[in-house]
Structures are given as C-alpha cells and as structure tokens.
Design a protein around this motif. Sequence first.
Motif, short mmCIF file in Angstrom:
data_model
loop_
_atom_site.label_atom_id
_atom_site.label_comp_id
_atom_site.label_asym_id
_atom_site.label_seq_id
_atom_site.Cartn_x
_atom_site.Cartn_y
_atom_site.Cartn_z
N CYS A 59 -10.83 -5.52 0.44
CA CYS A 59 -9.76 -6.04 -0.42
C CYS A 59 -8.46 -6.14 0.39
N LYS A 60 -7.81 -7.29 0.34
CA LYS A 60 -6.62 -7.46 1.16
C LYS A 60 -5.41 -6.75 0.56
N THR A 61 -5.52 -6.32 -0.70
CA THR A 61 -4.43 -5.58 -1.32
C THR A 61 -4.56 -4.07 -1.07
N CYS A 62 -5.72 -3.52 -1.42
CA CYS A 62 -5.83 -2.05 -1.40
C CYS A 62 -6.73 -1.50 -0.30
N CYS A 74 -8.16 -3.95 -8.38
CA CYS A 74 -6.85 -4.58 -8.20
C CYS A 74 -6.57 -5.66 -9.26
N ILE A 75 -7.60 -6.37 -9.70
CA ILE A 75 -7.36 -7.45 -10.66
C ILE A 75 -7.55 -7.01 -12.11
N ASP A 76 -7.92 -5.72 -12.31
CA ASP A 76 -8.14 -5.23 -13.67
C ASP A 76 -6.80 -5.10 -14.40
N PRO A 77 -6.58 -5.89 -15.47
CA PRO A 77 -5.29 -5.86 -16.15
C PRO A 77 -5.02 -4.55 -16.88
N VAL A 108 -6.45 2.43 0.05
CA VAL A 108 -7.41 3.09 0.94
C VAL A 108 -6.87 3.06 2.37
N LEU A 109 -6.63 4.25 2.93
CA LEU A 109 -6.05 4.34 4.28
C LEU A 109 -7.06 4.00 5.38
N GLY A 110 -8.33 4.27 5.11
CA GLY A 110 -9.37 4.02 6.11
C GLY A 110 -9.75 5.27 6.89
N ALA A 111 -8.83 6.24 6.93
CA ALA A 111 -9.09 7.52 7.62
C ALA A 111 -7.89 8.42 7.36
N THR A 112 -7.87 9.60 7.97
CA THR A 112 -6.66 10.41 7.97
C THR A 112 -6.19 10.53 9.42
N LEU A 113 -4.91 10.82 9.59
CA LEU A 113 -4.36 11.00 10.93
C LEU A 113 -5.08 12.16 11.60
N SER A 114 -5.47 11.96 12.83
CA SER A 114 -6.17 13.02 13.56
C SER A 114 -5.85 12.89 15.04
N PRO A 115 -4.72 13.50 15.46
CA PRO A 115 -4.29 13.37 16.86
C PRO A 115 -5.40 13.78 17.84
N LEU A 116 -6.17 14.81 17.49
CA LEU A 116 -7.22 15.28 18.40
C LEU A 116 -8.31 14.24 18.63
N ASP A 117 -8.59 13.44 17.57
CA ASP A 117 -9.60 12.39 17.70
C ASP A 117 -8.98 11.05 18.06
N ALA A 128 0.99 -1.25 5.19
CA ALA A 128 0.74 -1.98 3.95
C ALA A 128 1.07 -1.12 2.73
N LEU A 129 0.79 0.19 2.82
CA LEU A 129 1.11 1.09 1.72
C LEU A 129 2.62 1.16 1.49
N VAL A 130 3.37 1.31 2.58
CA VAL A 130 4.82 1.39 2.46
C VAL A 130 5.37 0.12 1.82
N ALA A 131 4.84 -1.03 2.23
CA ALA A 131 5.26 -2.30 1.64
C ALA A 131 4.96 -2.33 0.14
N ARG A 132 3.76 -1.87 -0.24
CA ARG A 132 3.40 -1.86 -1.67
C ARG A 132 4.30 -0.91 -2.46
N ALA A 133 4.64 0.23 -1.85
CA ALA A 133 5.46 1.23 -2.53
C ALA A 133 6.88 0.72 -2.80
N HIS A 134 7.30 -0.27 -2.05
CA HIS A 134 8.64 -0.83 -2.26
C HIS A 134 8.67 -1.87 -3.38
#
Length: 200
Positions: A59-62, A74-77, A108-117, A128-134
């Motif tokens: 999904c290009k939105t979430c 996303c399209i569910d009213p 959906v972030l796709g993962a979590t931050l993991s400096p070790l990996d 994209a999340l920051v943009a949506r939050a605005h």
Amino acid sequence: MGAVAGPEIERLVQLLARLPGLGPRSARRAALHLIKKREALMIPLSSAMQVALDKVQVCKTCGSIDTQNPCTVCIDPKRDPSIIVVVADVADLWALERANATQGRYHVLGATLSPLDGVGPQDLTIEALVARAHDAQVHEVILALNATVDGQTTAHYITDLLQDANVKVTRLAHGVPVGGELDYLDEGTLSAAMRQRTLF
Ligand code: ZN
C-alpha cells in the motif's frame, strides 16, 4: 533421514520446512497431506498462491500488504482518520486487527531500528509517517511497537521527529497480561507494570 521419495517431493518438503512454525518433521507431514488431498487442497492452494503472487502489492499510503492499493484498511470509510497506529510489520497489523484493538488507520515501518544489524532510519518508512502525521486531520499517533530495546529505540526516535507535528504521541501499555499471574512474570514486565500503574 535419507530421501524416501523422488527429488520433486523432497523439494516440496524442503520449501515447506522454511515456513515459520514448520520444522522438517511437520513439513514432511504437510507435504504428504497436500499430496493426499491433491484435488481438495493442493490444486486450490497452488492457484491461490499464483493469484496472490500476481496481485499482492504494498500500500502506497500505509505500507501494508494487500491485493489493492491503497489497501482495504486505508480506504475503509469506517476507519478513524484521526488516529495512526504505527507497527513494525504487517504481522503486527494483522494481530491488532484480530484483537479488534483499534479503529484507527495504520502505518507499517517495515522493521525497527537496529544499529547492530545495520538497520537505520532510511530503511524504515519513517519519512512517510512524519508526512502523514502533519496532516491536519491526524490527532494521535499510537506507537504499537515491540517492548524490546529496538522497539523502544524506534519509539523514541519517532517521538522526537513528531515534536513539531500537532499530534498526541502515545504507546502501548506494558504490564500484566490478561489472565497473568504475578509470580510468573519476568522482572522487566513486573517493574514496567508497576511504573505504569493506573488509578483504580
Ligand atoms: Zn494502506
């Protein structure tokens, strides 16, 4: 265990064994079951997989996975556009949906931050999340991330980035599970539950 069948069947077993939750023994059992239920199960499964392969997209939105884009959620009213629930993986989204836990929309972030990996912010859909939050209609961002070091690092990172967005940032409570007995909880869960106690 040596081969008990031709390479085609052994290959089916090997592929099934790579599925989460299936070890070599249950993969063998599943393969045999599929072969026995050729008409009722194997053929429909094979065509369902082919259709999914052709139609599944992100999904290009979430960032969720679906056969339509934007996705079903996303399209569910009936969904509340003022709430964005942030999850690391589509599996977490599905888990929250199974629990009927929220009427909000997801990210959906796709993962979590993991400096070790070597997983950094650029590997996640944070921008994209920051943009949506605005977006003016968004009032709350719920961080539904794992209670692990990586999950909490990600939560703090996102919270900092959302400072100047006009949203309330919340996270899941960490505490005593429903039906849980104190004696059986690990120390981390128990002390988090104590810190985040609520008024009775
Ligand atoms: Zn979506």
